[in-house]
Design an enzyme around this catalytic site. Structure first.
Site, PDB file in Angstrom:
ATOM      1  CG  ASN A  34      -9.398 -26.513  35.725  1.00 48.78           C
ATOM      2  OD1 ASN A  34      -8.409 -26.777  35.068  1.00 48.78           O
ATOM      3  ND2 ASN A  34      -9.692 -27.128  36.864  1.00 48.78           N
ATOM      4  CB  SER A  78      -8.147 -24.952  43.055  1.00 53.14           C
ATOM      5  OG  SER A  78      -8.691 -26.079  42.399  1.00 53.14           O
ATOM      6  CD  GLU A  79      -6.385 -28.921  39.380  1.00 57.18           C
ATOM      7  OE1 GLU A  79      -5.206 -28.686  39.722  1.00 57.18           O
ATOM      8  OE2 GLU A  79      -6.939 -30.029  39.472  1.00 57.18           O
TER       9      GLU A  79
HETATM   10 ZN    ZN Z   1      -8.584 -31.895  38.117  1.00 56.24          ZN
END
Ligand code: ZN
Length: 431
Positions: A34, A78-79
């Site tokens: 990401n 989600s990070e």
């Molecule tokens: Zn990761």
């Protein structure tokens, strides 16, 4: 691969462009990795959760406003918590890249840090590397561990049993760091499977850093002709192709083409290689450089190679991670493997680091029709040829040969072609 203008391009476009580049370079899987960018108003633009990285578009990028409001078609990655934690810890960081690229994951699962003194530019670009202990992905705890490392001043962090995360003053800066980190890790791993990697001393790296070709005088007026313009076009397209094929990274590599007599065109210093354009390329005429531009720090060695070798009309200097395994372990890259390799390369001498700056004549005189390529230890391979495409072909053959030798090393020792077989090739293809 187009220029990423980190001042004028919208963060959506920057992110969509870089995530595709990372995916195409096989540095992330479809689901992993990401990217985020923080703009001047405090918005954080981030890749969405669980969307295909191979087809991400600008409209898919999510905006998280400074008050926490989310705008977009999808949920943010989600990070996102650790991206936010890094920005909170380091106001100078404006872009973050996280992924699970194979070589850095290898380091993270054996809990080691790659030593950036492996190639000359990596130490300054990546800096010392931080190490964040394991925590559940997406948790605030992971965010705290990572932010603690960034707070210590690290711009690149290995995440235990997970991957890596890098920050930058903009997305371009972060990407160059990310790519250099992974290539350094690959070089160390490849070298370790055929021998022992050796590292540059801090002093050798300082010598490298001081090679600024500002001492080449500027010419007063630039001249163009059809051949000059064609050389620019060839160089810019070949540099991009080298980057796409994993043969060059943004932070290092020089390509030149002879124009007339000892005059040539060469890539500039300090421009990410994947975005070099026609206008960035520097003309060197009568030993002088084009006004207002700084040519590659390898200009001197290119100049000497053209001077000593009238048959050479193009040069590529770069650091592909399989060839460099030989360059950092001091092992001979023996190309008596298959006919193609020997015919294209014949013999590749290894030269000590530093000679590319302080003994340029001696290095330039190593080249001949029978010795088209030379490896500078811990630095690069220099490949020469007539047409640029031929030189590029040689570079590809050298990297493929190096890769086969490294892969073969786990099966058994190389059985080289014998002298009679080599002589037959010489008679048929080279005389
Ligand atoms: Zn990761």
């Amino acid at each position: 691969m187009e220029k990423i203008d980190t001042l004028l391009n919208h963060p959506r476009d920057q992110i969509a462009d870089i995530i595709l580049r990372i995916y195409n370079a096989r540095l992330t899987t479809t689901s992993g990795g990401n990217i985020s960018v923080k703009d001047g108003e405090g918005n954080i633009w981030v890749t969405p959760s669980a969307i295909d990285k191979g087809s991400l578009q600008r409209k898919d990028i999510v905006r998280v406003k400074s008050d926490g409001t989310i705008q977009g078609h999808y949920k943010p990655s989600s990070e996102f918590p650790f991206h936010k934690a890094i920005y909170d810890a380091r106001p100078d960081i404006k872009a973050v890249i996280h992924a699970h690229p194979p070589a850095l994951v290898s380091f993270s699962i054996v809990r080691k840090l790659p030593d950036m003194n492996i190639i000359p530019q990596a130490k300054h670009i990546c800096g010392p590397i931080g190490y964040a202990p394991y925590a559940v992905p997406g948790s605030d705890e992971l965010g705290r561990y990572i932010a603690t490392e960034f707070k210590k001043g690290f711009d690149a962090v290995i995440m235990e049993n997970h991957g890596c995360v890098v920050g930058g003053k903009n997305l371009k800066d972060a990407f160059v760091r990310f790519e250099t980190l992974e290539f350094s890790a690959r070089t160390i791993i490849n070298a370790s499977s055929i021998g022992n990697p050796s590292y540059l001393s801090d002093k050798q790296i300082e010598v490298f850093e001081s090679q600024i070709p500002a001492d080449i005088p500027e010419m007063s007026e630039i001249e163009h002709d059809e051949k000059e313009l064609s050389a620019r076009r060839q160089i810019s397209s070949l540099v991009r192709r080298s980057c796409q094929q994993g043969l060059m990274i943004g932070s290092y590599g020089t390509v030149s083409v002879r124009w007339r007599k000892d005059d040539f065109l060469i890539t500039p210093r300090d421009v990410p290689r994947w975005e070099i354009d026609l206008a960035d390329i520097v003309q060197i005429r009568n030993g002088k450089r084009e006004p207002g531009k700084l040519p590659s720090r390898a200009t001197k060695i290119h100049q000497q190679i053209y001077k000593f070798n009238p048959h050479v009309n193009s040069i590529i200097l770069t650091q592909p991670p399989h060839i460099m395994a030989f360059g950092v372990s001091g092992q001979k890259l023996d190309v008596r493997t298959i006919p193609e390799s020997w015919i294209f390369l014949q013999d590749i001498p290894l030269v000590d680091f530093g000679k590319q700056f302080n003994m340029t004549e001696a290095v330039a005189s190593l080249f001949s029709k029978d010795t088209p390529a030379v490896i500078i230890k811990n630095d690069s391979i220099i490949v020469t040829g007539d047409k640029l495409l031929q030189t590029f072909d040689r570079l590809e053959v050298a990297e493929f040969s190096a890769r086969s030798l490294i892969m073969g090393s786990s099966l058994g020792p190389l059985v080289p072609m014998n002298n009679k077989q080599i002589e037959d090739l010489r008679k048929k293809f080279l005389s």
